[in-house]
Each structure stands twice: as C-alpha cells, then as structure tokens.
Design a protein around this motif. Structure first.
Motif, PDB file in Angstrom:
ATOM      1  N   ARG A  28      18.845  23.135  35.650  1.00  0.00           N
ATOM      2  CA  ARG A  28      19.479  22.116  36.488  1.00  0.00           C
ATOM      3  C   ARG A  28      18.366  21.303  37.144  1.00  0.00           C
ATOM      4  O   ARG A  28      17.229  21.762  37.264  1.00  0.00           O
ATOM      5  CB  ARG A  28      20.395  22.740  37.532  1.00  0.00           C
ATOM      6  CG  ARG A  28      19.685  23.624  38.521  1.00  0.00           C
ATOM      7  CD  ARG A  28      20.579  24.087  39.661  1.00  0.00           C
ATOM      8  NE  ARG A  28      19.923  25.085  40.471  1.00  0.00           N
ATOM      9  CZ  ARG A  28      18.935  24.851  41.330  1.00  0.00           C
ATOM     10  NH1 ARG A  28      18.467  23.638  41.494  1.00  0.00           N
ATOM     11  NH2 ARG A  28      18.394  25.831  42.032  1.00  0.00           N
ATOM     12  N   GLU A  30      16.122  19.865  39.969  1.00  0.00           N
ATOM     13  CA  GLU A  30      15.662  20.471  41.209  1.00  0.00           C
ATOM     14  C   GLU A  30      16.385  19.832  42.396  1.00  0.00           C
ATOM     15  O   GLU A  30      16.530  18.610  42.465  1.00  0.00           O
ATOM     16  CB  GLU A  30      14.146  20.286  41.347  1.00  0.00           C
ATOM     17  CG  GLU A  30      13.558  21.032  42.504  1.00  0.00           C
ATOM     18  CD  GLU A  30      12.046  21.026  42.459  1.00  0.00           C
ATOM     19  OE1 GLU A  30      11.466  22.120  42.469  1.00  0.00           O
ATOM     20  OE2 GLU A  30      11.457  19.935  42.413  1.00  0.00           O
ATOM     21  N   ALA A  31      16.833  20.644  43.322  1.00  0.00           N
ATOM     22  CA  ALA A  31      17.552  20.166  44.508  1.00  0.00           C
ATOM     23  C   ALA A  31      16.603  19.373  45.398  1.00  0.00           C
ATOM     24  O   ALA A  31      15.398  19.627  45.427  1.00  0.00           O
ATOM     25  CB  ALA A  31      18.133  21.341  45.282  1.00  0.00           C
ATOM     26  N   GLN A  34      14.997  20.412  51.715  1.00  0.00           N
ATOM     27  CA  GLN A  34      15.888  20.787  52.808  1.00  0.00           C
ATOM     28  C   GLN A  34      15.977  19.646  53.821  1.00  0.00           C
ATOM     29  O   GLN A  34      14.981  19.008  54.155  1.00  0.00           O
ATOM     30  CB  GLN A  34      15.380  22.059  53.482  1.00  0.00           C
ATOM     31  CG  GLN A  34      16.358  22.652  54.456  1.00  0.00           C
ATOM     32  CD  GLN A  34      15.904  24.030  54.917  1.00  0.00           C
ATOM     33  OE1 GLN A  34      14.823  24.509  54.623  1.00  0.00           O
ATOM     34  NE2 GLN A  34      16.763  24.680  55.672  1.00  0.00           N
ATOM     35  N   SER A  38      20.328  14.075  49.166  1.00  0.00           N
ATOM     36  CA  SER A  38      19.998  13.637  47.808  1.00  0.00           C
ATOM     37  C   SER A  38      18.521  13.271  47.740  1.00  0.00           C
ATOM     38  O   SER A  38      17.860  13.074  48.777  1.00  0.00           O
ATOM     39  CB  SER A  38      20.845  12.422  47.419  1.00  0.00           C
ATOM     40  OG  SER A  38      20.437  11.281  48.169  1.00  0.00           O
ATOM     41  N   TRP A  39      18.002  13.162  46.516  1.00  0.00           N
ATOM     42  CA  TRP A  39      16.636  12.700  46.342  1.00  0.00           C
ATOM     43  C   TRP A  39      16.490  11.262  46.811  1.00  0.00           C
ATOM     44  O   TRP A  39      15.464  10.883  47.376  1.00  0.00           O
ATOM     45  CB  TRP A  39      16.198  12.854  44.884  1.00  0.00           C
ATOM     46  CG  TRP A  39      15.706  14.227  44.604  1.00  0.00           C
ATOM     47  CD1 TRP A  39      16.349  15.215  43.926  1.00  0.00           C
ATOM     48  CD2 TRP A  39      14.460  14.788  45.034  1.00  0.00           C
ATOM     49  NE1 TRP A  39      15.581  16.360  43.917  1.00  0.00           N
ATOM     50  CE2 TRP A  39      14.416  16.116  44.576  1.00  0.00           C
ATOM     51  CE3 TRP A  39      13.384  14.290  45.756  1.00  0.00           C
ATOM     52  CZ2 TRP A  39      13.334  16.954  44.821  1.00  0.00           C
ATOM     53  CZ3 TRP A  39      12.295  15.124  45.992  1.00  0.00           C
ATOM     54  CH2 TRP A  39      12.285  16.442  45.523  1.00  0.00           C
TER      55      TRP A  39
END
Length: 144
Positions: A28, A30-31, A34, A38-39
């Motif tokens: 997936r 990468e998130a 924190q 969203s990016w």
C-alpha cells in the motif's frame, strides 16, 4: 549490527509507478506523516511547490515485514536492460500447469495496469516456469 533494506526505483512518474508496484507486490502507499490527513496536506504545510508533489512516493508492506519501496523522480528515461530486477513470487508452492495458470492470471492483471509481458519460460528440468514482464516505465521483472 542490523541493517534494513529499501528498494529504490528511478522514475518519470513516481506516484503512478508506486500504484503499479503496490498492486504487483500487495503493498500500500505509505501513509502521510502523523498529524496530516493526506500527503497533499503535509506537502502544502511544508511549503513544497505543487509541481514537486510527485517527485517521490513510497509503498510499504501492510504487515511491515518486507522492504519499503521508494520511487524518486529523475529527468532521464531508462536506457538499457536492468542489471538487477525483482522476482515477484506469485505462485509459491505451485507446479506445472497450475503454476503457469496462476502466473498468467497475475500477468494479465499487471498488463491491465500498464505493465507489458515480454516472454514466458515453460517449466522444465532447470526451471519451474516464469513470465518476464516490464512495469509501465520499462523496468524488467519476473513473475515467478
């Protein structure tokens, strides 16, 4: 001393290539860091110009066991055969026609996503059978 490994691809379109490889590997994207939804939010907050938002991307194993894969934008295109390539183990434990049927199914899914099929090697004395492919930017890999 321990080391971790990251696989890095040079790319013209990191976001799209990351999408392809996420599907190919069961990864997936990468998130975002924190504190960011969203990016885009993170990049905007950091003052990164919008024309640089697709200059890099990364995918990760959802279980956290396999290496991170990083995609970085470069100005030049691919010009020769890869000296190193990935083997995507899509038919582990399968043999003969069952193996090749599984590989063909996976190959078709990746072609539908923009990959290209180059060749098929049949099972034999020294080979279990595999399919050579290219991702959307021409990087060779094997479905094994």
């Amino acid at each position: 001393m321990t080391f971790d490994v990251q696989i890095t691809f040079d790319s013209a379109d990191p976001g799209s290539l990351a999408d392809f490889w996420a599907e190919a590997l069961g990864y997936r994207k990468e998130a975002p860091p924190q504190g960011f939804a969203s990016w885009d939010d993170a990049l905007r907050s950091w003052g990164v110009p919008e024309d640089q938002w697709n200059s890099r991307s990364a995918i990760v194993d959802p279980d956290g066991n396999r290496p991170r894969v990083f995609f970085q934008q470069v100005p030049e295109g691919k010009s020769a055969k890869n000296r190193v390539h990935l083997d995507v183990r899509a038919a582990v434990g399968l043999v003969g026609e069952e193996r090749m049927t599984q590989l063909e199914s996976r190959a078709q899914r990746l072609v539908d996503l923009g990959g290209a099929r180059l060749s098929r090697t049949e099972p034999g004395a020294m080979e279990a059978g595999f399919i050579v492919m290219q991702d959307p930017e021409g990087n060779e890999f094997c479905l094994d």
